[in-house]
Design a protein around this motif. Structure first.
Motif, PDB file in Angstrom:
ATOM      1  N   GLN A  45       1.533   6.675  -6.772  1.00 36.04           N
ATOM      2  CA  GLN A  45       0.517   7.803  -6.837  1.00 36.04           C
ATOM      3  C   GLN A  45       1.174   9.381  -6.845  1.00 36.04           C
ATOM      4  O   GLN A  45       0.824  10.228  -7.626  1.00 36.04           O
ATOM      5  CB  GLN A  45      -0.773   7.656  -5.999  1.00 36.04           C
ATOM      6  CG  GLN A  45      -1.429   6.519  -6.557  1.00 36.04           C
ATOM      7  CD  GLN A  45      -2.626   6.329  -5.372  1.00 36.04           C
ATOM      8  OE1 GLN A  45      -3.221   7.335  -5.033  1.00 36.04           O
ATOM      9  NE2 GLN A  45      -2.722   5.122  -4.924  1.00 36.04           N
ATOM     10  N   ALA A  46       2.100   9.336  -5.856  1.00 35.32           N
ATOM     11  CA  ALA A  46       2.579  10.664  -5.465  1.00 35.32           C
ATOM     12  C   ALA A  46       3.610  11.078  -6.565  1.00 35.32           C
ATOM     13  O   ALA A  46       3.581  12.367  -7.301  1.00 35.32           O
ATOM     14  CB  ALA A  46       3.389  10.725  -4.102  1.00 35.32           C
ATOM     15  N   LEU A  75       0.806  -0.985   0.144  1.00 33.48           N
ATOM     16  CA  LEU A  75      -0.152  -0.021  -0.177  1.00 33.48           C
ATOM     17  C   LEU A  75       0.769   1.249  -0.142  1.00 33.48           C
ATOM     18  O   LEU A  75       0.719   2.226  -0.689  1.00 33.48           O
ATOM     19  CB  LEU A  75      -0.962  -0.054   1.406  1.00 33.48           C
ATOM     20  CG  LEU A  75      -1.876   1.238   1.370  1.00 33.48           C
ATOM     21  CD1 LEU A  75      -2.692   1.482   0.266  1.00 33.48           C
ATOM     22  CD2 LEU A  75      -2.672   1.129   2.533  1.00 33.48           C
ATOM     23  N   LYS A  76       2.043   1.226   0.821  1.00 34.40           N
ATOM     24  CA  LYS A  76       2.848   2.352   0.815  1.00 34.40           C
ATOM     25  C   LYS A  76       3.669   2.569  -0.517  1.00 34.40           C
ATOM     26  O   LYS A  76       3.673   3.779  -0.905  1.00 34.40           O
ATOM     27  CB  LYS A  76       3.836   2.226   2.004  1.00 34.40           C
ATOM     28  CG  LYS A  76       3.130   2.362   3.239  1.00 34.40           C
ATOM     29  CD  LYS A  76       4.470   2.239   4.366  1.00 34.40           C
ATOM     30  CE  LYS A  76       3.772   2.478   5.666  1.00 34.40           C
ATOM     31  NZ  LYS A  76       4.762   2.268   6.829  1.00 34.40           N
ATOM     32  N   CYS A 130       2.122   1.903  -3.420  1.00 32.53           N
ATOM     33  CA  CYS A 130       1.124   2.288  -4.379  1.00 32.53           C
ATOM     34  C   CYS A 130       0.969   3.654  -4.149  1.00 32.53           C
ATOM     35  O   CYS A 130       0.851   4.482  -5.091  1.00 32.53           O
ATOM     36  CB  CYS A 130      -0.013   1.441  -4.081  1.00 32.53           C
ATOM     37  SG  CYS A 130      -1.477   2.050  -4.834  1.00 32.53           S
ATOM     38  N   GLN A 131       0.770   4.234  -2.778  1.00 38.56           N
ATOM     39  CA  GLN A 131       0.948   5.623  -2.461  1.00 38.56           C
ATOM     40  C   GLN A 131       1.947   6.406  -2.750  1.00 38.56           C
ATOM     41  O   GLN A 131       1.876   7.605  -3.559  1.00 38.56           O
ATOM     42  CB  GLN A 131       0.536   5.884  -1.041  1.00 38.56           C
ATOM     43  CG  GLN A 131      -0.779   5.287  -0.495  1.00 38.56           C
ATOM     44  CD  GLN A 131      -0.918   5.063   0.964  1.00 38.56           C
ATOM     45  OE1 GLN A 131      -0.035   5.005   1.685  1.00 38.56           O
ATOM     46  NE2 GLN A 131      -2.156   5.297   1.423  1.00 38.56           N
TER      47      GLN A 131
END
Length: 125
Positions: free
Chosen positions: A111-112, A104-105, A107-108
């Motif tokens: 996105q950033a 999840l990290k 993935c984030q």
């Protein structure tokens, strides 16, 4: 019928239930060989098993790639009527529990980076 439909299909489990409970009216609905009921899933599960076996031999394995393989194994095999596949699904689900927060990290972070690139591109226009 595509891969997504196969992943959601409970036909193998329904076939097993009809055989276990000897439901005469439903036995004609299912082919003799359960692996032919979800051919795409069966083929991909075999490829994933081979890939995971190769990955275990490789000391420089990628955690993200392994996690994604576990996700696919769980999705493809969840409704399988084969005990060996169900054991692989259990192993994959167990492996996913600690692996999802780091994924999840990532993935984030992806996105950033993409958002920053998009903002930069919009500034240049």
């Amino acid at each position: 019928k595509g891969l997504l439909a196969e992943c959601k299909s409970k036909c193998e489990v329904e076939k097993l239930q009809s055989e276990c409970f000897a439901l005469p009216s439903s036995s004609f609905r299912f082919p003799h060989d359960a692996s032919s009921m979800r051919p795409l899933s069966t083929k991909l599960l075999a490829e994933l098993e081979e890939d995971m076996n190769e990955r275990e031999e490789d000391k420089d394995n990628d955690d993200t790639s392994a996690t994604l393989s576990h996700m696919l194994t769980a999705a493809l095999g969840f409704h399988s009527s084969q005990m060996d596949v169900q054991k692989r699904v259990e192993k994959s689900l167990t492996s996913l529990i600690p692996a999802l927060p780091p994924l999840l990290k990532k993935c984030q972070a992806n996105q950033a980076v993409m958002m920053a690139m998009q903002e930069e591109e919009e500034k240049e226009r």
